[in-house]
Design a protein around this motif. Structure first.
Motif, mmCIF file in Angstrom:
data_model
loop_
_atom_site.group_PDB
_atom_site.id
_atom_site.type_symbol
_atom_site.label_atom_id
_atom_site.label_comp_id
_atom_site.label_asym_id
_atom_site.label_seq_id
_atom_site.Cartn_x
_atom_site.Cartn_y
_atom_site.Cartn_z
ATOM 1 N N ALA A 57 0.827 -1.205 0.000
ATOM 2 C CA ALA A 57 0.000 0.000 0.000
ATOM 3 C C ALA A 57 0.864 1.260 0.000
ATOM 4 O O ALA A 57 1.730 1.401 0.865
ATOM 5 C CB ALA A 57 -0.917 0.005 1.224
ATOM 6 N N PRO A 58 0.658 2.179 -0.951
ATOM 7 C CA PRO A 58 1.386 3.439 -0.958
ATOM 8 C C PRO A 58 0.635 4.528 -0.183
ATOM 9 O O PRO A 58 -0.596 4.594 -0.222
ATOM 10 C CB PRO A 58 1.453 3.791 -2.447
ATOM 11 C CG PRO A 58 0.191 3.200 -3.011
ATOM 12 C CD PRO A 58 -0.141 1.992 -2.175
ATOM 13 N N VAL A 59 1.397 5.357 0.526
ATOM 14 C CA VAL A 59 0.837 6.529 1.202
ATOM 15 C C VAL A 59 1.761 7.699 0.913
ATOM 16 O O VAL A 59 2.965 7.625 1.184
ATOM 17 C CB VAL A 59 0.725 6.321 2.723
ATOM 18 C CG1 VAL A 59 0.277 7.619 3.407
ATOM 19 C CG2 VAL A 59 -0.240 5.191 3.055
ATOM 20 N N VAL A 60 1.205 8.805 0.358
ATOM 21 C CA VAL A 60 1.995 10.000 0.037
ATOM 22 C C VAL A 60 1.524 11.128 0.950
ATOM 23 O O VAL A 60 0.354 11.539 0.894
ATOM 24 C CB VAL A 60 1.852 10.385 -1.449
ATOM 25 C CG1 VAL A 60 2.661 11.644 -1.747
ATOM 26 C CG2 VAL A 60 2.309 9.229 -2.342
ATOM 27 N N ILE A 61 2.427 11.630 1.778
ATOM 28 C CA ILE A 61 2.073 12.590 2.832
ATOM 29 C C ILE A 61 1.399 13.830 2.277
ATOM 30 O O ILE A 61 0.364 14.299 2.792
ATOM 31 C CB ILE A 61 3.334 12.967 3.640
ATOM 32 C CG1 ILE A 61 3.890 11.735 4.352
ATOM 33 C CG2 ILE A 61 3.020 14.061 4.646
ATOM 34 C CD1 ILE A 61 5.267 11.955 4.962
ATOM 35 N N GLN A 62 1.949 14.403 1.209
ATOM 36 C CA GLN A 62 1.391 15.641 0.657
ATOM 37 C C GLN A 62 0.008 15.416 0.043
ATOM 38 O O GLN A 62 -0.833 16.322 0.058
ATOM 39 C CB GLN A 62 2.351 16.223 -0.379
ATOM 40 C CG GLN A 62 3.657 16.727 0.236
ATOM 41 C CD GLN A 62 4.721 17.068 -0.789
ATOM 42 O OE1 GLN A 62 4.579 16.759 -1.972
ATOM 43 N NE2 GLN A 62 5.810 17.699 -0.343
ATOM 44 N N ASP A 63 -0.225 14.202 -0.461
ATOM 45 C CA ASP A 63 -1.517 13.927 -1.103
ATOM 46 C C ASP A 63 -2.634 13.713 -0.089
ATOM 47 O O ASP A 63 -3.787 14.099 -0.335
ATOM 48 C CB ASP A 63 -1.411 12.684 -1.994
ATOM 49 C CG ASP A 63 -0.561 12.921 -3.236
ATOM 50 O OD1 ASP A 63 -0.198 14.084 -3.496
ATOM 51 O OD2 ASP A 63 -0.244 11.926 -3.932
ATOM 52 N N VAL A 64 -2.310 13.095 1.060
ATOM 53 C CA VAL A 64 -3.375 12.771 2.015
ATOM 54 C C VAL A 64 -3.614 13.879 3.031
ATOM 55 O O VAL A 64 -4.578 13.794 3.809
ATOM 56 C CB VAL A 64 -3.081 11.450 2.762
ATOM 57 C CG1 VAL A 64 -2.978 10.293 1.779
ATOM 58 C CG2 VAL A 64 -1.824 11.544 3.615
ATOM 59 N N GLY A 65 -2.749 14.918 3.057
ATOM 60 C CA GLY A 65 -3.038 16.050 3.914
ATOM 61 C C GLY A 65 -2.121 16.261 5.089
ATOM 62 O O GLY A 65 -2.512 16.895 6.068
ATOM 63 N N GLY A 66 -0.898 15.697 5.059
ATOM 64 C CA GLY A 66 0.067 15.996 6.102
ATOM 65 C C GLY A 66 0.420 14.813 6.997
ATOM 66 O O GLY A 66 -0.021 13.677 6.779
ATOM 67 N N THR A 67 1.205 15.118 8.024
ATOM 68 C CA THR A 67 1.817 14.098 8.867
ATOM 69 C C THR A 67 0.796 13.213 9.572
ATOM 70 O O THR A 67 0.841 11.976 9.476
ATOM 71 C CB THR A 67 2.719 14.783 9.913
ATOM 72 O OG1 THR A 67 3.782 15.447 9.235
ATOM 73 C CG2 THR A 67 3.300 13.760 10.885
ATOM 74 N N ARG A 68 -0.130 13.800 10.298
ATOM 75 C CA ARG A 68 -1.071 13.016 11.092
ATOM 76 C C ARG A 68 -1.979 12.172 10.210
ATOM 77 O O ARG A 68 -2.238 11.001 10.497
ATOM 78 C CB ARG A 68 -1.899 13.963 11.960
ATOM 79 C CG ARG A 68 -2.827 13.297 12.955
ATOM 80 C CD ARG A 68 -2.098 12.545 14.044
ATOM 81 N NE ARG A 68 -1.938 11.116 13.779
ATOM 82 C CZ ARG A 68 -1.185 10.314 14.476
ATOM 83 N NH1 ARG A 68 -0.469 10.789 15.478
ATOM 84 N NH2 ARG A 68 -1.103 9.035 14.173
#
Length: 508
Positions: free
Chosen positions: A226-237
């Motif tokens: 599973a990929p997760v991109v910080i800038q795409d999902v809305g930040g660190t938390r």
């Protein structure tokens, strides 16, 4: 070694002997003709047995470990003050001593996890991998969530959630050699058999773009990647929450895995040594070599590495090369490292480290001769780039620097599912997702650092074990750890910070 001798001569041609314990000045060593020791000699250090003229070679293991910088007399302490590196010709004798191992009479099995594609794991982890240093904090937040007491209680077949973080991934050529090697390394971890599933976390704007990483490494996203991109999902938390949710979805699938009996041919062991001393090439390394021969006879694989730490001993490997091409690959690596050191205005003999020298190792030649002993005696079947997938069984070599975590990172990325690590000074190394066992070269250090050391090989020097019996002990422990027994580093929780990719190319 049940003798009460003060020193040990390792080969009939040697003109030095190794102190089995500290020897005070004025002691008379009687084994080689009433030699008076002229200075205090620490344990594992060298005493001259014969006169050596300036510029003449000093021999240990019957091999050149350096050249005298001044006249050396019998009884002299031999170390950095009178011994130095110099170039000399090696006889590569390609393949002359190549010995293909005969299959073991009694097949050995271990309890492993068999993946859907047939690969076999020694651990059943879920990995959280950073594409770039900028996503490392989120990666660690995810792992910390699953480290809390009780969170994984419903998943007894899952060994844990492991972070793979590093300090690179940006400000490098987007399609250059550096990013390609980093992608090969991270791809090796993402696809590692010891991970049932992996969440890959990126920042979004880094040079090591996730899409390019996946494409270069043939990785397809799905239920277990599973990929997760910080800038795409809305930040660190929000990124941490998304990654935690992805891991939670993988846990029930990973928990379905069960250990089952599998052949030892599915084991790939990374061979490492760190914090070496003058006993390394006498006890732990050759004992590990015995275990490697046993593994290869079972059809398994062992990865020797750290090219600067075979320098001066490479001719021993070329003689064992299965083909001339394999032998030439080793020679080509050595020439590249000589050129690299010259270009960087350095010296390969910058290694041994100060700790190695305090432990009795004077030159890289001496260190390398002891290090190669880890490889046993079977034929060298292949030579690989850093983090390149291993495609043949038997003894192989992987190019890497002499920095232990960097070498082990490449070996694990290449597919190693166990690490065997010898140490004389007391390295506290551990690795994830591949469990690491540590082998002490001397009893004094083993006793002092029992919480970190899995096996004491010092009893070979003490006269209470042979290399053959110790090699069998190491092999048996590799099987037990592969089957789920925790090594000392695992019990201590070591391994979350030891991923160190070899970063090459310019940082811009």
């Amino acid at each position: 070694m049940k003798s009460t001798s003060l020193v040990l001569k390792l080969h009939p041609d040697d003109n030095v002997a190794i102190a089995r314990a500290s020897i005070p000045q004025g002691t008379v060593v009687t084994e080689f003709g009433n030699i008076v020791v002229f200075a205090d000699v620490p344990a594992a250090h060298k005493i001259a047995l014969a006169h050596v003229n300036p510029g003449d070679p000093v021999l240990r293991y019957g091999q050149i470990i350096g050249f005298a910088t001044k006249s050396i007399e019998p009884g002299d302490y031999v170390h950095t003050h009178n011994l130095e590196m110099a170039t000399f010709d090696r006889d590569y004798a390609f393949g002359e001593d190549a010995k293909v191992a005969s299959p073991a009479a009694s097949p050995v099995t271990f309890q492993g996890f068999v993946r859907a594609d047939g690969r076999v794991a020694t651990r059943n982890y879920i990995g959280v991998v950073s594409t770039v240093n900028c996503s490392s904090t989120v990666t660690k937040m995810v792992v910390e969530h699953f480290s809390r007491n009780g969170v994984l209680d419903d998943y007894p077949n899952v060994d844990g959630v492991v972070p793979i973080t590093h300090s690179f991934g940006c400000c490098i050529e987007h399609n250059g050699e550096g990013v390609n090697q980093l992608r090969r390394t991270l791809g090796g971890f993402i696809k590692h058999a010891n991970f049932a599933g992996v969440v890959v976390i990126g920042l979004g704007c880094e040079a090591n773009q996730m899409g390019a990483l996946f494409m270069a490494q043939g990785i397809e996203t799905g239920k277990l990647i599973a990929p997760v991109v910080i800038q795409d999902v809305g930040g660190t938390r929000k990124a941490a929450d998304a990654a935690i949710a992805a891991v939670e979805a993988m846990l029930p699938v990973a928990n379905e895995c069960r250990r089952e009996p599998v052949s030892a041919r599915h084991l790939t062991v990374a061979l490492q040594c760190g914090g070496s001393d003058g006993y390394s090439g006498i006890t732990a390394n050759p004992a590990l070599g015995v275990a490697v021969d046993m593994l290869v006879a079972q059809g398994g694989t062992a990865i020797l590495s750290e090219t600067p730490e075979i320098y001066g001993a490479e001719h021993l490997l070329t003689r064992r090369a299965a083909t001339r091409e394999v032998g030439q690959d080793i020679v080509d690596l050595i020439k590249w490292w000589e050129s690299y050191a010259d270009r960087e205005k350095g010296s390969i003999d910058n290694n041994p480290t100060p700790g190695n020298k305090a432990g009795g190792l004077t030159t890289i030649l001496e260190k390398s001769l002891g290090a190669v002993a880890k490889s046993g005696s079977s034929a060298l079947m292949g030579v690989y780039r850093y983090a390149e997938p291993i495609t043949v069984r038997g003894l192989v070599f992987m190019d890497a620097p002499g920095y232990d975590p960097m070498g082990a990172t490449g070996q694990i990325a290449s597919g190693a599912n166990l690490v065997a690590f010898t140490t004389g000074r007391g390295s506290c190394f551990g690795a994830k997702p591949a469990p690491s066992i540590k082998l002490a070269t001397n009893t004094k250090m083993y006793t002092r650092m029992k919480d970190d050391m899995d096996i004491n090989c010092g009893d070979v020097m003490d006269g209470d074990a042979t290399l053959e019996s110790k090699g069998k002990e190491i092999f048996d422990m590799l099987i037990r750890v592969a089957s789920g027994e925790k090594s000392k580093s695992e019990a201590l929780g070591v391994g979350n910070e030891e991923t160190v990719p070899w970063m090459i190319g310019a940082q811009m």
